[in-house]
Structures are given as C-alpha cells and as structure tokens.
Design a protein around this motif. Structure first.
Motif, PDB file in Angstrom:
ATOM      1  N   SER A  67      13.628 -26.827 -38.027  1.00 37.19           N
ATOM      2  CA  SER A  67      13.676 -26.718 -36.569  1.00 37.19           C
ATOM      3  C   SER A  67      15.039 -27.150 -36.054  1.00 37.19           C
ATOM      4  O   SER A  67      15.719 -27.987 -36.660  1.00 37.19           O
ATOM      5  CB  SER A  67      12.570 -27.553 -35.907  1.00 37.19           C
ATOM      6  OG  SER A  67      12.774 -28.937 -36.124  1.00 37.19           O
ATOM      7  N   HIS A  69      17.063 -27.343 -31.936  1.00 40.84           N
ATOM      8  CA  HIS A  69      17.116 -27.049 -30.500  1.00 40.84           C
ATOM      9  C   HIS A  69      15.751 -26.594 -29.957  1.00 40.84           C
ATOM     10  O   HIS A  69      15.681 -25.724 -29.082  1.00 40.84           O
ATOM     11  CB  HIS A  69      18.159 -25.978 -30.200  1.00 40.84           C
ATOM     12  CG  HIS A  69      19.532 -26.265 -30.729  1.00 40.84           C
ATOM     13  ND1 HIS A  69      20.102 -27.525 -30.653  1.00 40.84           N
ATOM     14  CD2 HIS A  69      20.433 -25.460 -31.355  1.00 40.84           C
ATOM     15  CE1 HIS A  69      21.309 -27.477 -31.199  1.00 40.84           C
ATOM     16  NE2 HIS A  69      21.527 -26.252 -31.629  1.00 40.84           N
ATOM     17  N   GLY A  71      13.527 -24.868 -31.480  1.00 38.87           N
ATOM     18  CA  GLY A  71      13.058 -23.633 -32.099  1.00 38.87           C
ATOM     19  C   GLY A  71      12.695 -23.854 -33.556  1.00 38.87           C
ATOM     20  O   GLY A  71      13.254 -24.733 -34.224  1.00 38.87           O
ATOM     21  N   HIS A  73      12.566 -22.403 -37.404  1.00 44.72           N
ATOM     22  CA  HIS A  73      13.296 -21.447 -38.233  1.00 44.72           C
ATOM     23  C   HIS A  73      12.834 -21.599 -39.677  1.00 44.72           C
ATOM     24  O   HIS A  73      12.737 -22.714 -40.181  1.00 44.72           O
ATOM     25  CB  HIS A  73      14.809 -21.698 -38.132  1.00 44.72           C
ATOM     26  CG  HIS A  73      15.289 -21.781 -36.717  1.00 44.72           C
ATOM     27  ND1 HIS A  73      15.505 -20.665 -35.936  1.00 44.72           N
ATOM     28  CD2 HIS A  73      15.543 -22.853 -35.920  1.00 44.72           C
ATOM     29  CE1 HIS A  73      15.890 -21.038 -34.733  1.00 44.72           C
ATOM     30  NE2 HIS A  73      15.920 -22.357 -34.693  1.00 44.72           N
ATOM     31  N   HIS A 163       5.562 -27.878 -30.575  1.00 41.63           N
ATOM     32  CA  HIS A 163       6.671 -27.650 -31.494  1.00 41.63           C
ATOM     33  C   HIS A 163       6.585 -28.593 -32.693  1.00 41.63           C
ATOM     34  O   HIS A 163       6.195 -29.756 -32.563  1.00 41.63           O
ATOM     35  CB  HIS A 163       7.990 -27.864 -30.757  1.00 41.63           C
ATOM     36  CG  HIS A 163       9.197 -27.747 -31.629  1.00 41.63           C
ATOM     37  ND1 HIS A 163       9.544 -26.580 -32.267  1.00 41.63           N
ATOM     38  CD2 HIS A 163      10.132 -28.671 -31.968  1.00 41.63           C
ATOM     39  CE1 HIS A 163      10.646 -26.788 -32.957  1.00 41.63           C
ATOM     40  NE2 HIS A 163      11.031 -28.035 -32.785  1.00 41.63           N
ATOM     41  N   THR A 194      12.114 -18.637 -29.992  1.00 39.72           N
ATOM     42  CA  THR A 194      12.605 -19.745 -29.187  1.00 39.72           C
ATOM     43  C   THR A 194      13.883 -20.300 -29.810  1.00 39.72           C
ATOM     44  O   THR A 194      13.924 -20.588 -31.001  1.00 39.72           O
ATOM     45  CB  THR A 194      11.544 -20.856 -29.103  1.00 39.72           C
ATOM     46  OG1 THR A 194      10.348 -20.328 -28.561  1.00 39.72           O
ATOM     47  CG2 THR A 194      12.033 -22.014 -28.246  1.00 39.72           C
ATOM     48  N   ALA A 195      14.928 -20.425 -29.026  1.00 40.07           N
ATOM     49  CA  ALA A 195      16.207 -21.002 -29.470  1.00 40.07           C
ATOM     50  C   ALA A 195      16.676 -20.396 -30.781  1.00 40.07           C
ATOM     51  O   ALA A 195      16.819 -21.087 -31.791  1.00 40.07           O
ATOM     52  CB  ALA A 195      16.074 -22.520 -29.605  1.00 40.07           C
ATOM     53  N   THR A 198      22.440 -19.123 -33.613  1.00 42.23           N
ATOM     54  CA  THR A 198      23.623 -18.350 -33.250  1.00 42.23           C
ATOM     55  C   THR A 198      24.331 -17.884 -34.526  1.00 42.23           C
ATOM     56  O   THR A 198      24.088 -18.393 -35.632  1.00 42.23           O
ATOM     57  CB  THR A 198      24.601 -19.188 -32.425  1.00 42.23           C
ATOM     58  OG1 THR A 198      25.101 -20.262 -33.257  1.00 42.23           O
ATOM     59  CG2 THR A 198      23.915 -19.766 -31.199  1.00 42.23           C
TER      60      THR A 198
END
Length: 278
Positions: A67, A69, A71, A73, A163, A194-195, A198
């Motif tokens: 996780s 921010h 979000g 992953h 979360h 979510t989030a 980048t």
C-alpha cells in the motif's frame, strides 16, 4: 505455448481448489499456469501434485499486498524461496482478519451479514477478503453475484471500504528480490484504482529490482495496455499478460491474458525455484 501467470485458488479468494485449478488449466489448453494466491503459498503442494496428472507446468507464485498513499498495490512474486518470503506473507495475512472485521461491522449496520457468515464463505480467517464478504451478501440475497457486489457495497469507493495498511511497494519488491523471487507489478493502471502509482514511483521500483509489468489484463483498457507496454519498454521491464482467474468468483477466464515463452524463460532464469514440469 499458452502461458497464464496469474490465478487464484481457494487458498485465497478463488473458488477452485489448487487441483481443480490445474484441471481447469488443462481444459483451457494452457501449457503453463502460475498459482499466485494472495499473500500465501499454501496451495503450492497440492497444485504441484497435479502437474503429472494434467500435463500443465506450474509456476509457484504469490500475489503480495502493498500500500502507498492510501491505495492498495499488488506485486506478483514468482519462484521465490518460500522460507525467505514467509515473514512478509505472514505479516500481511495478519492484516486481513482485522480489516475484514472492521468492514463486516460496518456492513452489518445496513445489511443482513455477520462475521460468522463471512467466515463460512472463506473457511480460513487469514484469507478473508472482500470476495468472501461479497459471497456472504450474495447468500443473504443482497446481490445476485460478485460483480454486482463489487459495483456496490464492496467497491473501493463505498463507505464500507477499509484500507489495508500493508508494506510499501518498494518494501515488497525488495523483499521479493531478497527471497530470490521475480517481482512483477500486477494490473497497475486499472480504471478506478485509488492512488495509482505514478511513472516515477514505478521507475523507483525498477531501480530496486522490479522485473516487469502486467499489461494484458481484463481490468486494463486498450489504452491502459498501450501505456503499460510503453512504460515497460522505456524502463527496460518485461511485459506479462494474465487472466487473474478466480474460478466462479469473477468473469475472468483462464488464458484470456497470456505471457510470451521468452518472458517465462527469463523469469525462470532469474528465480530461486524451477518451473515444475510434467
């Protein structure tokens, strides 16, 4: 050669046992399948025992939760040393029951759902996730199927969503690499995430050992697949494709996303374990 490197069994949130998964892979015409249950390798032994029966080669894997921010992953870990990755997977599994209880308590205020009903769907409290809550809501007549449940109360935008505060993606990639595994970022550009990470954050993961990006996935639109491939090419990362099969739990079908044999060869060359072949 048809290679599907992302599937789930009843050892996490799939509906097929590991052996049933291998039989289904045979029926789908796969030559190779990876069993990548969430934060566990509990299904490896049973799936391995079915290799000779089915003629389908097995890539031992896990989908590791991270996780950042706010979000969530997921990082696919291929062919790692299970003993060396066990502490991280065990820590991640302890997060699931706590998060699940909080979500069920919130859901119970508005729906006919109990912890016992959700546990009955999962069997093991360590593996409880949103799919099992969805199944309990389906059993209670709230939704007709998981797709409807995930569009409603089980969505990440729902007020019932809690979360998971897991390790960061960087920590997970570093742990996978230290365990002799091969790290691939799962479906990073799926719509509604979510989030999302980048490009710069994915570049940082490359710098600590990320091997590839899962591009061909049902939850990636055509433009998102193009973006994933372009970024992988820019960063010198491998590209994989997978079904993310969950049995009857999701519409995903085995073999709907495939990985090239050359990529699997590179994964096996880099991993601690070998692919189990018939």
């Amino acid at each position: 050669m048809r290679i599907d490197l992302h599937t789930h069994s009843t050892c996490s949130d799939g509906t097929d046992t590991p052996r049933e998964l291998m039989l289904a892979a045979e029926g789908a015409g796969l030559a190779v399948v990876a069993l990548s249950d969430h934060d566990t390798d509990a299904g490896w032994e049973e799936a391995s025992a079915a290799v000779g029966e089915t003629g389908v080669a097995l890539v031992r894997a896990a989908e590791v939760t991270s996780s950042l921010h706010g979000g969530s992953h997921h990082i696919l870990s291929y062919l790692h040393d299970p003993a060396r990755l066990a502490p991280l997977l065990e820590d991640n599994r302890t997060l699931r029951p706590r998060r699940a209880r909080a979500m069920v308590e919130a859901l119970a205020a508005d729906f006919p759902i109990t912890w016992e009903a959700v546990l009955a769907q999962a069997g093991d409290p360590d593996t409880i996730g949103r799919p099992h809550m969805a199944d309990a809501l389906i059993a209670a007549g709230v939704y007709p199927d998981r797709t409807a449940a995930f569009a409603g109360a089980m969505s990440k935008g729902s007020r019932y969503y809690v979360h998971i505060e897991a390790p960061t993606p960087r920590m997970v990639v570093e742990a996978i690499v230290a365990a002799g595994g091969v790290a691939v970022l799962a479906h990073p550009f799926m719509s509604g995430r979510t989030a999302p990470l980048t490009d710069e954050e994915i570049t940082e993961l490359r710098d600590v050992g990320l091997f590839g990006i899962e591009a061909d996935h049902r939850d990636h639109s055509p433009s998102e697949r193009v973006r994933a491939r372009a970024l992988a090419n820019l960063l010198g990362l491998a590209v994989t494709g997978s079904s993310d099969y969950h049995g009857a739990g999701k519409p995903n079908r085995l073999g709907e996303g495939l990985t090239e044999p050359e990529v699997l060869e590179r994964i096996e060359a880099a991993g601690h374990l070998d692919v189990i072949r018939p």
